[in-house]
Design a protein around this motif. Structure first.
Motif, PDB file in Angstrom:
ATOM      1  N   HIS A   1       6.929  33.436  36.482  1.00  0.00           N
ATOM      2  CA  HIS A   1       8.042  32.885  37.256  1.00  0.00           C
ATOM      3  C   HIS A   1       8.151  33.584  38.611  1.00  0.00           C
ATOM      4  O   HIS A   1       8.294  32.922  39.653  1.00  0.00           O
ATOM      5  N   LEU A   2       8.061  34.906  38.603  1.00  0.00           N
ATOM      6  CA  LEU A   2       8.176  35.666  39.852  1.00  0.00           C
ATOM      7  C   LEU A   2       7.019  35.347  40.801  1.00  0.00           C
ATOM      8  O   LEU A   2       7.218  35.182  42.012  1.00  0.00           O
TER       9      LEU A   2
ATOM     10  N   GLU B   1      15.759  29.254  29.247  1.00  0.00           N
ATOM     11  CA  GLU B   1      15.089  30.546  29.381  1.00  0.00           C
ATOM     12  C   GLU B   1      15.158  31.058  30.813  1.00  0.00           C
ATOM     13  O   GLU B   1      15.055  32.269  31.051  1.00  0.00           O
ATOM     14  N   ARG B   2      15.359  30.170  31.761  1.00  0.00           N
ATOM     15  CA  ARG B   2      15.456  30.569  33.171  1.00  0.00           C
ATOM     16  C   ARG B   2      16.645  31.498  33.406  1.00  0.00           C
ATOM     17  O   ARG B   2      16.657  32.241  34.391  1.00  0.00           O
TER      18      ARG B   2
ATOM     19  N   ARG C   1       8.538  38.487  28.764  1.00  0.00           N
ATOM     20  CA  ARG C   1       8.108  39.285  29.924  1.00  0.00           C
ATOM     21  C   ARG C   1       6.905  38.630  30.605  1.00  0.00           C
ATOM     22  O   ARG C   1       6.821  38.617  31.850  1.00  0.00           O
TER      23      ARG C   1
ATOM     24  N   ARG D   1       6.255  35.426  30.620  1.00  0.00           N
ATOM     25  CA  ARG D   1       6.760  34.239  31.309  1.00  0.00           C
ATOM     26  C   ARG D   1       7.538  34.618  32.566  1.00  0.00           C
ATOM     27  O   ARG D   1       7.504  33.896  33.575  1.00  0.00           O
ATOM     28  N   PHE D   2       8.248  35.749  32.515  1.00  0.00           N
ATOM     29  CA  PHE D   2       8.995  36.157  33.703  1.00  0.00           C
ATOM     30  C   PHE D   2       8.065  36.459  34.872  1.00  0.00           C
ATOM     31  O   PHE D   2       8.318  36.037  35.999  1.00  0.00           O
TER      32      PHE D   2
ATOM     33  N   TRP E   1       8.445  46.010  39.198  1.00  0.00           N
ATOM     34  CA  TRP E   1       8.119  45.564  37.840  1.00  0.00           C
ATOM     35  C   TRP E   1       6.805  46.195  37.371  1.00  0.00           C
ATOM     36  O   TRP E   1       6.707  46.700  36.250  1.00  0.00           O
TER      37      TRP E   1
ATOM     38  N   TYR F   1      15.126  34.868  33.420  1.00  0.00           N
ATOM     39  CA  TYR F   1      14.246  35.135  34.559  1.00  0.00           C
ATOM     40  C   TYR F   1      15.064  35.318  35.843  1.00  0.00           C
ATOM     41  O   TYR F   1      14.766  36.195  36.663  1.00  0.00           O
ATOM     42  N   GLU F   2      16.095  34.486  36.008  1.00  0.00           N
ATOM     43  CA  GLU F   2      16.964  34.621  37.180  1.00  0.00           C
ATOM     44  C   GLU F   2      17.702  35.955  37.159  1.00  0.00           C
ATOM     45  O   GLU F   2      17.832  36.623  38.199  1.00  0.00           O
TER      46      GLU F   2
END
Length: 529
Positions: free
Chosen positions: A86-87, A32-33, A80, A82-83, A124, A36-37
């Motif tokens: 991550h950020l 899943e990364r 979204r 999870r992103f 975002w 996000y990357e």
């Protein structure tokens, strides 16, 4: 003062795509990364540059194809959520690096990274996490032209044995694009630029007007192309094929001479996720202890093939970006000036790239795109930015030709997706496609549960057909993951088909599949009938 007419056109085409990876059952699924990357390193940085150009009144024009799988993930609430976590983790990591690193230059670089991450976080929030919506706004304002792609990025020539499977890949994509953007797409990105004569008939049936092929598709077409790849050709049914310009591709793509390999640009591979002790990474470390890239990098490329890496210098890198943008336009200008006398209209330079090159693989790539358009607007380059569809409106008469079967990638004829490590998948995909067609024809008016099972079977087949799995097998990267994906989707398809045939559908298991592989909620299995 009216600017003189340009002697040539430049058409950037960026293809944005990732395979569908969504695992609600895993809080930190490794693959899943990829999404996000890509959001943090490519899609948001590009959007930021586009909005800066718009704010400064620079009339940039660019085509962007968005694959349906990527679009589904960008609009998925779970991904979204999870992103943004991550950020925020990366922001905290960069903040910690600013305070604990003893080297002044590294603290400076960590600060630069934190400033960038905070800027992307603010963007975002400004677009409310809706990157596709921000792209759609730019399309409505005349800056972007959004295309679609095959539903799950299947290599379409490898599906032509089953017309129903081919139709479904195109039909589902067009439907999904219309649902997500509110307008039907007019252009279509052929996955892997893979073309075979006859594909244009399916595209025309769905209202699509043009696509891009690699250079040799035009050069080796049914008739000699009068203008080479510097003007499109019409297939006999009127759908236009635009050929890739090899020179502009080489200057950006080439591993030996392309701009991204400049020694002053940031090194892609050297990342603190591999350099620091796991304890120092905090929540940015994978919970299973697997070393993963964070996107925070302090070194420049320095020397090709050398392990010696010097500190990254952002100001010098930006100077190199400006030089490379000018160099790129100088060569495009030279091309059109040399070609202009031979054509009966301004020559067209078509420059297609994977969008993820800009920002993910080439950190400075979004800045390069911005500087190209700024320099074009400043004048002196004899070039006008244009989209393929806009070109067709201006030049509706073009040579008729059937392009040659072709693809991009090594070998140029689908080799990458059909060689020794991955050829085994196709006999299984072919059998499943035939079975899906049989099921669709056998159940014209099913009960609600059977209908759900038929639609989910179609989803599983579509996901198994993704070109990404064959590509990963060939490049020998995440091979086990790719093999598991193909086998898992086909196994689910087979179990669903058996349940449908026997009239014994496991409703609880079906609901689990619908929750996990939840893309294309309005898919109609009857596309296979």
């Amino acid at each position: 003062m009216v600017k003189p007419a340009a002697r040539g056109y430049l058409a950037f085409v960026l293809h944005a795509h990732l395979p569908f990876v969504r695992h609600p059952e895993h809080p930190a699924f490794l693959e899943e990364r990829w999404l996000y990357e890509a959001i943090a390193e490519c899609y948001l940085p590009l959007l930021l540059r586009f909005r800066r150009l718009r704010a400064d009144g620079i009339p940039f024009r660019l085509t962007m194809s968005v694959s349906p799988t990527l679009l589904a993930m960008l609009r998925d609430d779970l991904l979204r959520e999870r992103f943004i976590r991550h950020l925020m983790v990366l922001e905290e990591l960069a903040r910690a690096e600013m305070h604990r690193r003893p080297e002044p230059h590294v603290r400076y670089l960590a600060g630069v990274q934190l400033e960038r991450l905070s800027e992307l976080h603010a963007l975002w929030d400004e677009v409310r996490g809706d990157v596709p919506g921000a792209w759609a706004e730019l399309e409505r304002e005349g800056f972007l032209d959004l295309w679609t792609c095959a539903a799950t990025h299947a290599v379409l020539p490898l599906l032509t044995y089953c017309p129903e499977a081919l139709r479904a890949q195109v039909g589902v994509a067009v439907q999904h694009h219309r649902e997500q953007f509110g307008v039907a797409p007019r252009g279509f990105w052929l996955p892997e630029c893979a073309y075979e004569p006859g594909l244009e008939e399916v595209l025309a049936d769905h209202g699509l007007r043009c696509f891009v092929v690699d250079t040799h598709a035009i050069e080796h077409g049914s008739v000699v192309p009068r203008w080479g790849v510097y003007a499109p050709v019409f297939c006999p049914n009127g759908v236009a094929a635009f050929g890739r310009d090899p020179e502009s591709s080489r200057q950006v793509w080439s591993a030996e001479s392309g701009y991204p390999g400049d020694p002053w640009y940031r090194d892609f591979y050297r990342d603190i996720g591999f350099d620091l002790p796991l304890a120092d990474l905090g929540p940015a470390a994978h919970p299973d202890g697997i070393r993963v890239a964070t996107g925070i990098k302090y070194h420049r490329i320095t020397e090709r093939g050398s392990d010696r890496k010097e500190w990254y210098e952002p100001r010098v890198a930006s100077e190199r970006v400006l030089e490379h943008a000018g160099h790129f336009l100088l060569h495009r200008t030279s091309q059109v000036q040399w070609l202009a006398g031979a054509l009966d209209r301004p020559p067209l330079i078509v420059a297609p790239y994977d969008a993820e090159l800009f920002g993910h693989w080439w950190y400075e790539g979004p800045e390069f795109i911005e500087q190209v358009f700024r320099l074009l607007h400043a004048g002196g380059h004899d070039l006008e930015p244009i989209t393929p569809l806009e070109y067709l409106r201006r030049h509706p008469v073009n040579q008729v030709q059937v392009p040659a079967a072709s693809s991009w990638g090594a070998g140029g004829y689908n080799y990458v997706w059909l060689e020794g490590t991955n050829a085994w998948i196709y006999r299984h995909l072919h059998l499943a496609a035939d079975d899906m067609t049989r099921l669709a024809r056998a159940w014209p008016r099913p009960d609600p549960l059977t209908r759900r099972a038929l639609c989910q079977a179609a989803r599983e087949l579509l996901l198994a057909q993704s070109s990404d799995w064959a590509f990963i097998m060939m490049t020998r990267t995440s091979v086990d993951f790719a093999v598991r994906r193909v086998k898992a989707h086909l196994a689910r398809f087979r179990r669903l088909a058996r349940g449908i045939d026997a009239g014994r559908i496991d409703a609880a298991w079906l609901a689990e599949l619908e929750s996990r592989d939840n893309l294309f909620p309005n898919l109609d299995y009857r596309m296979y009938a």
